[in-house]
Design an enzyme around this catalytic site. Structure first.
Site, PDB file in Angstrom:
ATOM      1  CB  SER A 126       7.524 -21.704 -54.339  1.00 38.79           C
ATOM      2  OG  SER A 126       7.505 -21.865 -53.494  1.00 38.79           O
ATOM      3  CE1 TYR A 139       6.990 -26.713 -55.265  1.00 43.75           C
ATOM      4  CE2 TYR A 139       8.094 -25.325 -54.158  1.00 43.75           C
ATOM      5  CZ  TYR A 139       7.314 -25.476 -54.441  1.00 43.75           C
ATOM      6  OH  TYR A 139       6.763 -24.882 -54.549  1.00 43.75           O
ATOM      7  CB  SER A 142      12.703 -26.491 -60.056  1.00 47.27           C
ATOM      8  OG  SER A 142      11.260 -26.774 -59.223  1.00 47.27           O
TER       9      SER A 142
END
Length: 242
Positions: A126, A139, A142
């Site tokens: 991401s 998030y 990770s």
């Protein structure tokens, strides 16, 4: 039919980018296995990926069929909001497990098969592995970890002929993101603001990410490994106004 004769495993393929990737691989000739809790319409292996033993069982199932494994796409993931003060230890562990530990375990258990086939791994990271939106500590951590894992696997297993890359999508029109927009007090205003932070003035489609994943998994990218490819419509290139 660039994937004819090849076998792929895609995690999290019941919707969004995982589903688009599985469809594209199959349309281009691959035999596609998927692993998630819901049926995805391919050769589905039902798996609760929150179970630490699930990746081993999924890989053992594929291996027991006597097929080679050429492509592993780690797409399953989750995001829960909250600052570090608001994030419970359970929420922290859940996001780190699904977003980082599960790709590690799939890679670990699939590696003997991938070494034999000189295969390719593509991890779905991401742009939040590069920068962070507010209230996403677990998030972001990770996904940054997944980018690091990508490089580590590429370095360690390049001599085995195994390539490992990642994609770092920005805002993609997935059911999760659409639900998030709908949850905002002024959804239309929020959608306009999202478009404004993209130089292309639009958000991305799952198929556009799937195209990049398929390229990285293909022999066309046979000299590409250890890379994280941003696909975000220019969002991370555009500085905010002062």
């Amino acid at each position: 039919m660039r994937f004819e004769g090849k076998t792929a495993l895609v995690t999290g393929a019941s919707s969004g980018m995982g589903a688009a990737t599985a469809r594209m691989l199959a349309a281009r000739g691959a035999r596609v296995f998927t692993a998630q809790r819901r049926n995805a319409g391919f050769e589905d292996i039902e798996a609760d990926l929150m179970d630490p033993d699930a990746p081993r069982k999924v890989i053992n199932f594929v291996q027991a069929l006597g097929t080679d494994l050429h492509i592993l796409v780690n797409c399953a993931g989750m995001m829960r909001e909250g600052t570090v003060e608001e994030t419970s230890l359970d929420d922290w562990h859940a996001q780190l497990h699904l977003n980082l530990t599960v790709p590690f375990l799939f890679t670990r258990h699939a590696m003997p098969l991938l070494k034999r086939s000189k295969g390719a791994i593509v991890n779905v990271g991401s742009i939040e592995g590069l920068g962070n939106n507010p209230r996403h500590p677990a998030y972001g951590a990770s996904k940054a970890g997944l980018h690091g894992l990508t490089r580590a696997v590429a370095v360690d297993h390049g001599p085995d002929g195994v390539r490992c890359n990642a994609v770092a999508p920005g805002w993609i029109d997935t059911p999760l993101n659409e639900d998030f927009i709908a949850s905002q007090p002024d959804a239309e205003n929020f959608r306009t603001k999202i478009l404004d932070v993209h130089p292309l003035r639009r958000t991305g489609a799952p198929d556009e990410v799937a195209e990049l994943i398929c390229w990285l998994a293909s022999d066309d990218a046979r000299f590409v490994t250890g890379q994280v490819y941003t696909i975000d419509g220019g969002r991370t290139a555009q500085l905010p106004l002062p």
